[in-house]
Scaffold this motif. Structure first.
Motif, PDB file in Angstrom:
ATOM      1  N   ASN A 128       2.368  -9.869  40.498  1.00 39.60           N
ATOM      2  CA  ASN A 128       2.166  -9.336  41.852  1.00 39.60           C
ATOM      3  C   ASN A 128       0.679  -9.157  42.168  1.00 39.60           C
ATOM      4  O   ASN A 128       0.222  -9.420  43.282  1.00 39.60           O
ATOM      5  CB  ASN A 128       2.889  -7.997  42.025  1.00 39.60           C
ATOM      6  N   ARG A 183      -1.443 -10.870  45.223  1.00 34.89           N
ATOM      7  CA  ARG A 183      -2.238 -10.123  46.207  1.00 34.89           C
ATOM      8  C   ARG A 183      -3.697 -10.584  46.210  1.00 34.89           C
ATOM      9  O   ARG A 183      -4.339 -10.651  47.251  1.00 34.89           O
ATOM     10  CB  ARG A 183      -2.141  -8.620  45.925  1.00 34.89           C
ATOM     11  N   LYS A 185      -4.178 -13.735  48.211  1.00 38.94           N
ATOM     12  CA  LYS A 185      -4.226 -13.474  49.646  1.00 38.94           C
ATOM     13  C   LYS A 185      -5.577 -12.882  50.049  1.00 38.94           C
ATOM     14  O   LYS A 185      -6.180 -13.308  51.029  1.00 38.94           O
ATOM     15  CB  LYS A 185      -3.092 -12.528  50.041  1.00 38.94           C
ATOM     16  N   LYS A 186      -6.050 -11.932  49.267  1.00 38.82           N
ATOM     17  CA  LYS A 186      -7.307 -11.262  49.622  1.00 38.82           C
ATOM     18  C   LYS A 186      -8.504 -12.205  49.525  1.00 38.82           C
ATOM     19  O   LYS A 186      -9.450 -12.108  50.309  1.00 38.82           O
ATOM     20  CB  LYS A 186      -7.541 -10.046  48.711  1.00 38.82           C
TER      21      LYS A 186
END
Length: 469
Positions: free
Chosen positions: A445, A449, A452-453
């Motif tokens: 996970n 994330r 995406k960041k």
């Protein structure tokens, strides 16, 4: 009747205009507060502050706030000067000079000239540097207000003259200019202002005396530390002071105290993001570790020195192109002889740049390949032992890593940067889960994330992408 209608229209307009005016004033005040906060942040961490500056400049233009615009442009110049990025400095200083001239602001126009002079001096065009410093002083002379701001700007001119003499390898002339600046401080009647002013001057003077009189250098470094106001955070001047004291102890072969002071200088540099003159500290530490036969530390600082010098050489090469381009525009009718000399200088600098680049690259590749596995192994051992010094050691091994990540996304949390460090070490999902005491699904996970960041495409391997940072 008509008069009554006009009055009604007037009061009706006023009813709506006053709240709009009040709101506009509120927006301007809020913006001024953010500019001031950025200034405070700049004193604590110039890298984090710089990330906000371009956006603030855009807002200042939209709000037609000329004072804030010039203030932010000058702050941008200070950033590039502090980072030794001479190529970017000349572009930003020209912008400051142009904008302040349009707004008819003598202080910022003079500061623009001072920064331009610094870029010429670094590139060994000393006559040009002196021309711009004289120009800055003449601009400041136009102001008859005798304000503190103008006083400090004139002091900056004297400091820059000292820098030119240093670049010309004339430290005694540089010291004379700074002693002249110290004497001018008698105009300051407020004790706190006087202390702040002389704290900076004594640190600069100690740095100059370091070149030819170590005892005087040590004396002025101690004097600078003693006079430093308590509310001033440790800055470039303290880096210089610790460096001078480190050199003093090194000369006396008190290596323990010498290393202690050099590390203090590095600690401040890392915290606030100022790189100016920090390579002198790296060179001194390398020398001490050679004398004390600590080979791993010698290799570590040798790599840092080469990396720094290569970056500086590239910056100087780019700035030389900018300087020559600027000078061609200013003197389009100048003789072909001068252009030929500049051309030769440029060719020589390119040759040097290529020579050092391939030399450094060859040596660096050999050394890094030899030491990289050992560095990774040491870091993983710290991680396995849950040692709190892991991130400190990691950032020593990869000093640019965190900064580059934050440039890509300033909103990254420290925990996310630490997770990226684990990916840099090429630890598998299972290994990360094991060493950090979390579930493998949690690791997956976190990777998702981060993608995406940092906007990492799904088609790109996250390990290869992080390894390129």
């Amino acid at each position: 009747m008509m008069e009554k209608v006009v009055r009604l229209v007037f009061f009706f307009s006023l009813f709506f205009y006053l709240p709009v005016l009040s709101q506009s004033k509120g927006i301007h005040k809020e913006f001024k507060n953010r500019v001031a906060s950025n200034g405070e942040l700049f004193n604590m961490s110039i890298d984090r502050a710089y990330q906000q500056i371009n956006q603030l400049i855009e807002e200042s233009r939209a709000l037609k706030d000329s004072v804030s615009e010039m203030q932010l442009l000058e702050r941008k110049c200070r950033y590039f000067y502090s980072k030794n990025q001479v190529d970017s400095l000349i572009i930003s200083s020209e912008k400051l000079q142009k904008v302040s001239k349009e707004y008819n602001n003598v202080y910022y126009e003079a500061m623009g000239n001072i920064y331009i002079a610094e870029t010429y001096s670094v590139n060994k065009f000393y006559d040009k540097a002196i021309f711009y410093l004289n120009n800055a002083y003449e601009i400041l002379q136009k102001d008859q207000s005798k304000s503190k701001k103008i006083f400090f700007a004139k002091a900056n001119v004297l400091s820059s003259f000292a820098n030119v003499y240093l670049d010309k390898n004339e430290p005694r002339n540089a010291a004379r200019k700074l002693l002249e600046e110290i004497k001018s401080g008698n105009e300051l009647k407020d004790p706190k202002e006087f202390a702040s002013f002389q704290y900076l001057n004594y640190a600069n003077l100690s740095n100059i005396y370091l070149l030819y009189n170590l005892d005087s250098a040590y004396f002025y470094a101690q004097k600078s530390i003693h006079i430093k106001p308590a509310d001033i955070t440790e800055d470039k001047s303290m880096i210089d002071n610790y460096n001078v004291i480190g050199e003093y102890y090194k000369k006396r072969k008190d290596y323990s105290n010498s290393i202690k002071n050099f590390h203090e200088a590095l600690k401040i540099s890392k915290r606030i993001g100022i790189d100016l003159n920090i390579n002198n500290v790296n060179k001194s530490l390398k020398e001490i570790y050679q004398l004390t036969n600590q080979k791993d530390s010698v290799i570590f600082y040798e790599n840092k020195i080469k990396q720094y010098e290569l970056q500086l050489l590239q910056s100087k090469y780019n700035s030389l192109q900018e300087v020559i381009s600027k000078d061609q525009k200013e003197q389009s009718r100048s003789s072909g002889r001068n252009l030929l000399l500049w051309g030769i200088s440029l060719v020589l600098l390119i040759g040097c740049a290529l020579f050092f680049y391939f030399k450094f690259k060859k040596k660096k590749t050999t050394q890094i390949n030899h030491n990289l596995q050992e560095t990774y192994s040491q870091l993983i051992t710290l991680l396995q032992n849950n040692d709190p010094g892991f991130m400190f050691s990691f950032e020593n091994a990869f000093p640019l890593f965190s900064g580059k990540l934050l440039k890509l996304n300033p909103e990254l949390q420290q925990s996310e940067i630490e997770f990226c460090a684990l990916l840099k070490l090429k630890l598998t999902t299972k290994e990360i889960a094991k060493y950090t005491f979390i579930e493998t699904r949690t690791v997956q996970n976190k990777k998702y994330r981060l993608r995406k960041k940092l906007e990492i495409p799904q088609s790109v391997d996250i390990y290869n992408w992080i390894d390129g940072i």
